[in-house]
Scaffold this motif. Structure first.
Motif, PDB file in Angstrom:
ATOM      1  N   GLY A  33       0.758  13.429  -5.870  1.00 35.96           N
ATOM      2  CA  GLY A  33      -0.307  12.615  -5.287  1.00 35.96           C
ATOM      3  C   GLY A  33      -1.478  12.451  -6.238  1.00 35.96           C
ATOM      4  N   PHE A  34      -1.852  13.530  -6.903  1.00 33.59           N
ATOM      5  CA  PHE A  34      -2.956  13.486  -7.856  1.00 33.59           C
ATOM      6  C   PHE A  34      -2.636  12.567  -9.031  1.00 33.59           C
ATOM      7  CE2 PHE A  34      -5.203  15.404 -11.531  1.00 33.59           C
ATOM      8  CZ  PHE A  34      -6.501  15.193 -11.103  1.00 33.59           C
ATOM      9  N   LEU A  35      -1.437  12.678  -9.586  1.00 29.87           N
ATOM     10  CA  LEU A  35      -1.059  11.860 -10.736  1.00 29.87           C
ATOM     11  C   LEU A  35      -0.921  10.380 -10.375  1.00 29.87           C
ATOM     12  CD1 LEU A  35       1.501  14.269 -12.416  1.00 29.87           C
ATOM     13  CD2 LEU A  35      -0.765  13.647 -13.262  1.00 29.87           C
ATOM     14  N   ILE A  36      -0.400  10.101  -9.190  1.00 25.97           N
ATOM     15  CA  ILE A  36      -0.320   8.705  -8.754  1.00 25.97           C
ATOM     16  C   ILE A  36      -1.718   8.151  -8.530  1.00 25.97           C
ATOM     17  CG2 ILE A  36       0.410   7.220  -6.840  1.00 25.97           C
ATOM     18  CD1 ILE A  36       2.983   8.864  -6.720  1.00 25.97           C
ATOM     19  N   GLY A  37      -2.607   8.968  -7.991  1.00 22.35           N
ATOM     20  CA  GLY A  37      -3.992   8.542  -7.815  1.00 22.35           C
ATOM     21  C   GLY A  37      -4.666   8.233  -9.141  1.00 22.35           C
ATOM     22  N   ILE A  38      -4.411   9.051 -10.145  1.00 21.01           N
ATOM     23  CA  ILE A  38      -4.964   8.794 -11.479  1.00 21.01           C
ATOM     24  C   ILE A  38      -4.428   7.474 -12.021  1.00 21.01           C
ATOM     25  CG2 ILE A  38      -4.902   9.558 -13.887  1.00 21.01           C
ATOM     26  CD1 ILE A  38      -5.067  12.417 -12.858  1.00 21.01           C
ATOM     27  N   SER A  39      -3.143   7.216 -11.836  1.00 18.99           N
ATOM     28  CA  SER A  39      -2.549   5.965 -12.326  1.00 18.99           C
ATOM     29  C   SER A  39      -3.140   4.750 -11.628  1.00 18.99           C
ATOM     30  CB  SER A  39      -1.038   5.980 -12.126  1.00 18.99           C
ATOM     31  OG  SER A  39      -0.443   6.947 -12.932  1.00 18.99           O
ATOM     32  N   ILE A  40      -3.320   4.843 -10.335  1.00 18.60           N
ATOM     33  CA  ILE A  40      -3.887   3.719  -9.583  1.00 18.60           C
ATOM     34  C   ILE A  40      -5.342   3.488  -9.996  1.00 18.60           C
ATOM     35  CG2 ILE A  40      -4.591   2.965  -7.274  1.00 18.60           C
ATOM     36  CD1 ILE A  40      -2.032   4.337  -6.227  1.00 18.60           C
ATOM     37  N   ALA A  43      -5.390   1.870 -13.359  1.00 17.02           N
ATOM     38  CA  ALA A  43      -4.980   0.465 -13.312  1.00 17.02           C
ATOM     39  C   ALA A  43      -6.105  -0.417 -12.774  1.00 17.02           C
ATOM     40  CB  ALA A  43      -3.734   0.319 -12.451  1.00 17.02           C
ATOM     41  N   ILE A  44      -6.813   0.080 -11.781  1.00 21.03           N
ATOM     42  CA  ILE A  44      -7.911  -0.706 -11.206  1.00 21.03           C
ATOM     43  C   ILE A  44      -9.097  -0.758 -12.170  1.00 21.03           C
ATOM     44  CG2 ILE A  44      -9.640  -0.712  -9.366  1.00 21.03           C
ATOM     45  CD1 ILE A  44      -7.454   0.420  -7.516  1.00 21.03           C
ATOM     46  N   LYS A  45      -9.431   0.362 -12.773  1.00 20.31           N
ATOM     47  CA  LYS A  45     -10.617   0.450 -13.618  1.00 20.31           C
ATOM     48  C   LYS A  45     -10.423  -0.217 -14.989  1.00 20.31           C
ATOM     49  CE  LYS A  45     -14.711   2.371 -13.989  1.00 20.31           C
ATOM     50  NZ  LYS A  45     -15.822   1.954 -13.201  1.00 20.31           N
ATOM     51  N   ASN A  46      -9.279   0.041 -15.629  1.00 23.10           N
ATOM     52  CA  ASN A  46      -9.085  -0.402 -17.006  1.00 23.10           C
ATOM     53  C   ASN A  46      -7.919  -1.370 -17.184  1.00 23.10           C
ATOM     54  OD1 ASN A  46     -11.146   1.361 -17.791  1.00 23.10           O
ATOM     55  ND2 ASN A  46      -9.697   3.048 -17.946  1.00 23.10           N
ATOM     56  N   PHE A  50      -1.215   2.180 -21.529  1.00 23.31           N
ATOM     57  CA  PHE A  50      -0.484   3.425 -21.747  1.00 23.31           C
ATOM     58  C   PHE A  50      -0.925   4.516 -20.786  1.00 23.31           C
ATOM     59  CE2 PHE A  50      -0.256   7.573 -23.898  1.00 23.31           C
ATOM     60  CZ  PHE A  50       1.115   7.686 -23.989  1.00 23.31           C
ATOM     61  N   PHE A  51      -2.219   4.672 -20.603  1.00 27.73           N
ATOM     62  CA  PHE A  51      -2.728   5.753 -19.758  1.00 27.73           C
ATOM     63  C   PHE A  51      -2.557   5.479 -18.267  1.00 27.73           C
ATOM     64  CE2 PHE A  51      -4.980   6.492 -23.765  1.00 27.73           C
ATOM     65  CZ  PHE A  51      -4.540   7.787 -23.986  1.00 27.73           C
ATOM     66  N   THR A  52      -2.131   4.280 -17.925  1.00 30.94           N
ATOM     67  CA  THR A  52      -1.771   4.003 -16.543  1.00 30.94           C
ATOM     68  C   THR A  52      -0.382   4.557 -16.247  1.00 30.94           C
ATOM     69  OG1 THR A  52      -3.069   1.984 -16.593  1.00 30.94           O
ATOM     70  CG2 THR A  52      -1.456   2.183 -14.830  1.00 30.94           C
ATOM     71  N   PHE A  53       0.513   4.448 -17.210  1.00 28.22           N
ATOM     72  CA  PHE A  53       1.894   4.865 -17.006  1.00 28.22           C
ATOM     73  C   PHE A  53       2.172   6.295 -17.462  1.00 28.22           C
ATOM     74  CE2 PHE A  53       2.067   0.225 -17.302  1.00 28.22           C
ATOM     75  CZ  PHE A  53       2.619  -0.036 -16.057  1.00 28.22           C
ATOM     76  N   PHE A  54       1.306   6.853 -18.275  1.00 29.15           N
ATOM     77  CA  PHE A  54       1.502   8.214 -18.773  1.00 29.15           C
ATOM     78  C   PHE A  54       1.597   9.255 -17.652  1.00 29.15           C
ATOM     79  CE2 PHE A  54      -0.090  12.150 -20.836  1.00 29.15           C
ATOM     80  CZ  PHE A  54       0.945  12.309 -21.736  1.00 29.15           C
TER      81      PHE A  54
END
Length: 82
Positions: A33-40, A43-46, A50-54
């Motif tokens: 959940g934490f990692l998916i939240g970071i990805s979302i 994606a919204i912010k930047n 690469f750092f969206t999918f990492f």
């Protein structure tokens, strides 16, 4: 056919491993959940990059542990343990 790595374990070791896996599932769920939240958020912010999918690579690795638990459960059922 693939050899079951849990076949060598004793009955008590299998039951102990299942108890440890239950705790690991909770930890994995929080991490996923934490990692998916970071990805979302990334994606919204930047935008997508690469750092969206990492972080999603680590999500895949955490989900892979589910196959170990399935093998463990099948070995416990084959031995008729509870």
């Amino acid at each position: 056919m693939k050899e079951n790595k849990f076949a060598k374990f004793s009955d008590q070791e299998l039951l102990d491993k299942r108890k440890n896996l239950k705790n690991l599932f909770v930890i994995n769920a929080v991490l996923i959940g934490f990692l998916i939240g970071i990805s979302i958020y990334g994606a919204i912010k930047n935008g997508f990059g690469f750092f969206t999918f990492f972080p999603l690579i680590f999500v895949f690795l955490l989900i892979k542990t589910k196959t170990d638990s399935n093998e463990l459960e099948s070995e416990i059922k084959s031995r008729d343990l509870k």
